[in-house]
Scaffold this motif. Sequence first.
Motif, mmCIF file in Angstrom:
data_model
loop_
_atom_site.group_PDB
_atom_site.id
_atom_site.type_symbol
_atom_site.label_atom_id
_atom_site.label_comp_id
_atom_site.label_asym_id
_atom_site.label_seq_id
_atom_site.Cartn_x
_atom_site.Cartn_y
_atom_site.Cartn_z
ATOM 1 N N ASN A 67 -30.440 26.296 -0.427
ATOM 2 C CA ASN A 67 -30.542 24.864 -0.718
ATOM 3 C C ASN A 67 -31.691 24.155 -0.006
ATOM 4 O OD1 ASN A 67 -28.265 24.979 -2.445
ATOM 5 N ND2 ASN A 67 -26.918 24.781 -0.671
ATOM 6 N N ALA A 68 -32.580 24.906 0.615
ATOM 7 C CA ALA A 68 -33.742 24.288 1.255
ATOM 8 C C ALA A 68 -34.679 23.746 0.181
ATOM 9 C CB ALA A 68 -34.474 25.293 2.131
ATOM 10 N N VAL A 69 -35.267 22.612 0.462
ATOM 11 C CA VAL A 69 -36.227 21.981 -0.429
ATOM 12 C C VAL A 69 -37.620 22.337 0.083
ATOM 13 C CG1 VAL A 69 -37.104 19.764 -1.281
ATOM 14 C CG2 VAL A 69 -34.643 20.065 -0.874
ATOM 15 N N TRP A 70 -38.444 22.918 -0.790
ATOM 16 C CA TRP A 70 -39.800 23.238 -0.376
ATOM 17 C C TRP A 70 -40.633 21.966 -0.332
ATOM 18 C CZ3 TRP A 70 -44.623 22.940 -2.930
ATOM 19 C CH2 TRP A 70 -45.677 23.466 -2.194
ATOM 20 N N VAL A 71 -41.225 21.696 0.837
ATOM 21 C CA VAL A 71 -42.109 20.540 0.993
ATOM 22 C C VAL A 71 -43.516 20.961 1.380
ATOM 23 C CG1 VAL A 71 -40.198 18.974 1.557
ATOM 24 C CG2 VAL A 71 -41.449 20.091 3.419
ATOM 25 N N GLY A 72 -43.677 22.209 1.763
ATOM 26 C CA GLY A 72 -44.990 22.730 2.100
ATOM 27 C C GLY A 72 -45.504 22.254 3.439
#
Length: 175
Positions: A67-72
């Motif tokens: 469930n991690a959101v990729w933000v870079g």
Amino acid sequence: MRNSVFIFLSLLIGLCSFSQESIKKALKRFNEGSVPYISVQELQSTPAYTIFDTRTLDEYQISHIKNAVWVGHHDFKLQTILEQFPEKEIPIAVYCSIGVRSEFIGEKLQRAGYTHVKNLYGGIFGWKNEGHAVYDSDGNYTENVHAYNKRWGKYLTKGVKVYAPKQNRLEETPQ
């Protein structure tokens, strides 16, 4: 002669182990401590956190926390975060390989007014080293963990180290 060989081997082993600094030493060396840490245990047991993966997209696609959101990192766009997560009091945990790049993103979030930002101590390596699951881009459990490069990959002690092409990343120190 045997004593000379024994002394030489002892010194060699000592030098090799000395050169392999721990995650703790690396974080002390590269981080300022500007973003408070959250332990792997605390993050794992506190489902209220929104988790941001601050690594490259290649790294995220090979392995990430569920469930991690990729933000870079280099691709980080604060405006996108502000639009998707307008509530500035939400608990946010940022992570990268061990916690260096994520501190930088955590600082940006703090400056933008987010009040409850924590940096995952040991990053995804610490997460996996403590036996927690990671997932690939299809959402499937995987033993693969993107190890960034061989210098940083030494901190990953569990899972299968994967090294992607060098594009979109620096060879030595994660920025």
